[in-house]
Design an enzyme around this catalytic site. Structure first.
Site, PDB file in Angstrom:
ATOM      1  N   LYS A 136       0.819  -1.221   0.000  1.00 38.06           N
ATOM      2  CA  LYS A 136       0.000   0.000   0.000  1.00 38.06           C
ATOM      3  C   LYS A 136       0.850   1.267   0.000  1.00 38.06           C
ATOM      4  O   LYS A 136       0.611   2.190  -0.787  1.00 38.06           O
ATOM      5  CB  LYS A 136      -0.920   0.024   1.233  1.00 38.06           C
ATOM      6  CG  LYS A 136      -1.903  -1.117   1.332  1.00 38.06           C
ATOM      7  CD  LYS A 136      -2.844  -0.951   2.513  1.00 38.06           C
ATOM      8  CE  LYS A 136      -2.145  -1.030   3.870  1.00 38.06           C
ATOM      9  NZ  LYS A 136      -1.549  -2.333   4.150  1.00 38.06           N
ATOM     10  N   ASN A 159      -3.358   6.214   6.290  1.00 34.19           N
ATOM     11  CA  ASN A 159      -2.383   5.453   7.070  1.00 34.19           C
ATOM     12  C   ASN A 159      -0.956   5.936   6.826  1.00 34.19           C
ATOM     13  O   ASN A 159      -0.006   5.344   7.319  1.00 34.19           O
ATOM     14  CB  ASN A 159      -2.506   3.962   6.709  1.00 34.19           C
ATOM     15  CG  ASN A 159      -2.051   3.053   7.829  1.00 34.19           C
ATOM     16  OD1 ASN A 159      -2.249   3.346   9.000  1.00 34.19           O
ATOM     17  ND2 ASN A 159      -1.418   1.949   7.469  1.00 34.19           N
ATOM     18  N   HIS A 216      -3.630  -9.476  10.758  1.00 28.43           N
ATOM     19  CA  HIS A 216      -4.517  -8.900  11.778  1.00 28.43           C
ATOM     20  C   HIS A 216      -5.685  -9.816  12.148  1.00 28.43           C
ATOM     21  O   HIS A 216      -6.754  -9.342  12.541  1.00 28.43           O
ATOM     22  CB  HIS A 216      -5.073  -7.545  11.305  1.00 28.43           C
ATOM     23  CG  HIS A 216      -4.022  -6.548  10.944  1.00 28.43           C
ATOM     24  ND1 HIS A 216      -3.020  -6.173  11.830  1.00 28.43           N
ATOM     25  CD2 HIS A 216      -3.801  -5.855   9.796  1.00 28.43           C
ATOM     26  CE1 HIS A 216      -2.243  -5.280  11.233  1.00 28.43           C
ATOM     27  NE2 HIS A 216      -2.686  -5.077  10.014  1.00 28.43           N
TER      28      HIS A 216
END
Length: 481
Positions: A136, A159, A216
Site C-alpha cells: 500500500k 495510514n 490482523h
C-alpha cells in the site's frame, strides 16, 4: 443541518490520544467545539508533549488518561475512535449506547468533504483510495510522486502522510488568519483494515484492494471477515481496480466498472505484463510501456505496484505517456526491495524493511516470478535473513525457500531458526560476512536479496541502519574482474 451544526449539540468523545486522536482534537478545537478525550495509556502523547501543554492548547477539552472511562463512553453521542483501538473489546463495546455514532477520522473527513457541495464551501476534494495486505505505502507514494511530476496538487493521507482532518483544520486556521491556502485537488488515501471498519461515506474516483494474505486475524477473527472488511472499500468508489492474480481482490459488486492489473498479458484497456525482446514489460492492452529492468524497484510484486499506480492515474485522467516517462525517477520507499548499485554483474536487493515473514515471502515470490517471466529461471536467488523474530512462526518460509532460493545465509538472534528450515543454509556472525559469502557464491546474473523476516534491534539501530550497512558492504566489494 450541517454536520458541524449537529455536533454542537452532542456529547463528543475522542478515544485515543495518539497521532490520529490528536488530529481529531485539533479539528474539533479549531471549530470551537467542546469535547472529551480518553486514552487507556497514562502517557499517550509524543515526546516533549505533556498533559499540562494539552490543557493550554485545548482549553475546551476534558482529558482522561490511564483507563477506558465507562461513564464517558456510555454518555457519548459521537465517538471518534483511533484505528488502533478495537471498539469490540469488552471494556468499550458493552458501554456504547445504541444511539451513539462511532466513526474514525477518515469517516468524519469524508462526511465533511461530501458537504462541500453545499453552500459556498466549494467542490469536494477528489479521492483515490488503496488498501491491501502488502504494497500500500509503495503504491500511494508512487502516486504522490507522479502527481507532483505531472503538476497535480495532491496530498497523501490515511495510514501515511498527513492525518486527513488536518487538511480542514489548516484551512480553518488559515481562513481565520486571513491567509488563503489552496486545498489539494486530490487526496491519495492509504487505508488499513482498521480504518475501513469505521468508513462508509467515502465517494472516491477509484478504489483498490491490492492483494490479500493473513494479517490482523487476532482482531478480525477470520480470513473471511478480513476479506469482507477490505472489499468494503469498493462500495465507496466509482471504479474498482482489481488484481487478476488474486481472486480475493475482486469486487463483490459485479455491475461496478472494473479496471484490472496482473502479471499476465492484458486484454484491451487493462494493465499487465508482456514480453518484448525477451524482457518483461509493463503494458496497457497491446501497448508496451516500459521494461521492468529499466525500473528501480525489483520483483513482480513491485511490477504489480507500478501497474496499480498507472491504473489509478489513468482513472484520474492523467497522461499514460507522462506517467511512464516519470516511473524510473521513483526510487521507492527506503529499504523496500531497492536495487543497490554495484561493480559486479550480480543484482543486489535491499529489502531491510521486511521485518516480518509475510514481507519476505512477498519479496522472494516476486523476484522468482520476475526471473521466470523473463526466461531466467536458471539464475539463482540467494537470501540473507535473520534478526529478532519477536516470537514469529518461520515455517511459512519453508515453501518459498525450497522452491525459489538456492542458498540461505542467516545471522542475528533468530538466524538459526531460519537456517533450520532448509538444508542449503549458511550461518554468519555479521552482515559484512553475509555479503562476502553471498558474493563468493553468486554467479553473473544471480540475485542476492537482503530480506530479513525479522526486526533489526538485536544487531542494528533500526531497519534503516541495517539497510545502510548492507548498501555500504555491497559498494565496498572488489570490482568484478
Amino acid at each position: 443541518m450541517t454536520l458541524l451544526a449537529d455536533f454542537k449539540h452532542k456529547q463528543i468523545l475522542v478515544l485515543g490520544a495518539g497521532i490520529t486522536g490528536m488530529s481529531c482534537v485539533r479539528y474539533l478545537s479549531a471549530q470551537g467545539l467542546c469535547f472529551t478525550v480518553n486514552d487507556s495509556r497514562t502517557n499517550p502523547f509524543a515526546a516533549n508533549y505533556s498533559t499540562e501543554q494539552f490543557s493550554k492548547d485545548f482549553p475546551t477539552a476534558s482529558l482522561h488518561l490511564g483507563q477506558w472511562h465507562i461513564e464517558l463512553i456510555s454518555r457519548a453521542d459521537i465517538i471518534l475512535i483511533s484505528p488502533g483501538i478495537d471498539s469490540t473489546i469488552e471494556e468499550i463495546a458493552q458501554h456504547i449506547n445504541d444511539d451513539c455514532c462511532v466513526m474514525g477520522d477518515v469517516e468524519l473527513f469524508c462526511q465533511l468533504n461530501n458537504e462541500r457541495n453545499l453552500g459556498e464551501q466549494g467542490k469536494p476534494i477528489d479521492i483515490i483510495a488503496v488498501t491491501g495486505s502488502n504494497g500500500k505505502s509503495t503504491v500511494v507514494s508512487l502516486l504522490a510522486y507522479l502527481a507532483k511530476a505531472l503538476g497535480v496538487n495532491a496530498q497523501l493521507g490515511g495510514n501515511i502522510g498527513q492525518p486527513v482532518l488536518d487538511i480542514f483544520t489548516d484551512e480553518k486556521r488559515n481562513k481565520n488568519a486571513g491567509k488563503g491556502k489552496e486545498l489539494p485537488e486530490l487526496l491519495i488515501l492509504e487505508l488499513s483494515s482498521f480504518q475501513l471498519e469505521t468508513l462508509k461515506s467515502m465517494q472516491a474516483i477509484a478504489t483498490s484492494v491490492l492483494n490479500l494474505s493473513d494479517d490482523h486475524l487476532d482482531r478480525h477473527q477470520s480470513m473471511a471477515n478480513y476479506q469482507k472488511i477490505k472489499q468494503g472499500i469498493y462500495q465507496q468508489g466509482k471504479l474498482a481496480i482489481t488484481n487478476r492474480d488474486d481472486v480475493a481482490t475482486e469486487s463483490p459488486n459485479k455491475s461496478q466498472p472494473i479496471l484490472s492489473f496482473g502479471s499476465d498479458m492484458p486484454k484491451e484497456n487493462q494493465f499487465g505484463i508482456t514480453i518484448v525482446d525477451g524482457k518483461a514489460t509493463l503494458a496497457f492492452g497491446e501497448q508496451s510501456l516500459i521494461a521492468l529492468d529499466q525500473l528501480p524497484l525489483a520483483g513482480m510484486h513491485n511490477a504489480l505496484n507500478y501497474l496499480t499506480a498507472l491504473a489509478f492515474g489513468h482513472s484520474a485522467g492523467w497522461s499514460l505517456t507522462a506517467m511512464v516517462n516519470n516511473l524510473a525517477g521513483f526510487t521507492g520507499l527506503a529499504h523496500r526491495c531497492q536495487r543497490v548499485d554495484s561493480k559486479d554483474d550480480i543484482t543486489w536487493i535491499n529489502d531491510s524493511k521486511a521485518t516480518n515473514v509475510g514481507a519476505t515471502i512477498a519479496a522472494i515470490n516476486g523476484l522468482a516470478q520476475t526471473l521466470t517471466s523473463q526466461g531466467k529461471a536458471k539464475q539463482r536467488l540467494i537470501l540473507i535473513a535473520g534478526g529478532d523474530g519477536k516470537g514469529a512462526d518461520f515455517t511459512p518460509l519453508i515453501k518459498p525457500l525450497t522452491q525459489h532460493v538456492s542458498q540461505v545465509i542467516t545471522l542475528g538472534k533468530d538466524g538459526d531458526k531460519i537456517a533450520q528450515l532448509v538444508e542449503n543454509s549458511c550461518k554468519v556472525i555479521s552482515l559484512i560476512e553475509a555479503v562476502e559469502v553471498a558474493n563468493a557464491n553468486a554467479n553473473i546474473g544471480d540475485i542476492v536479496l537482503l530480506s530479513p523476516a525479522c526486526a533489526s534491534l538485536d544487531m542494528f539501530k533500526n531497519f534503516a541502519d541495517r539497510g545502510e550497512q548492507f548498501i555500504t558492504a555491497v559498494t565496498q566489494l572488489p570490482e568484478a574482474s
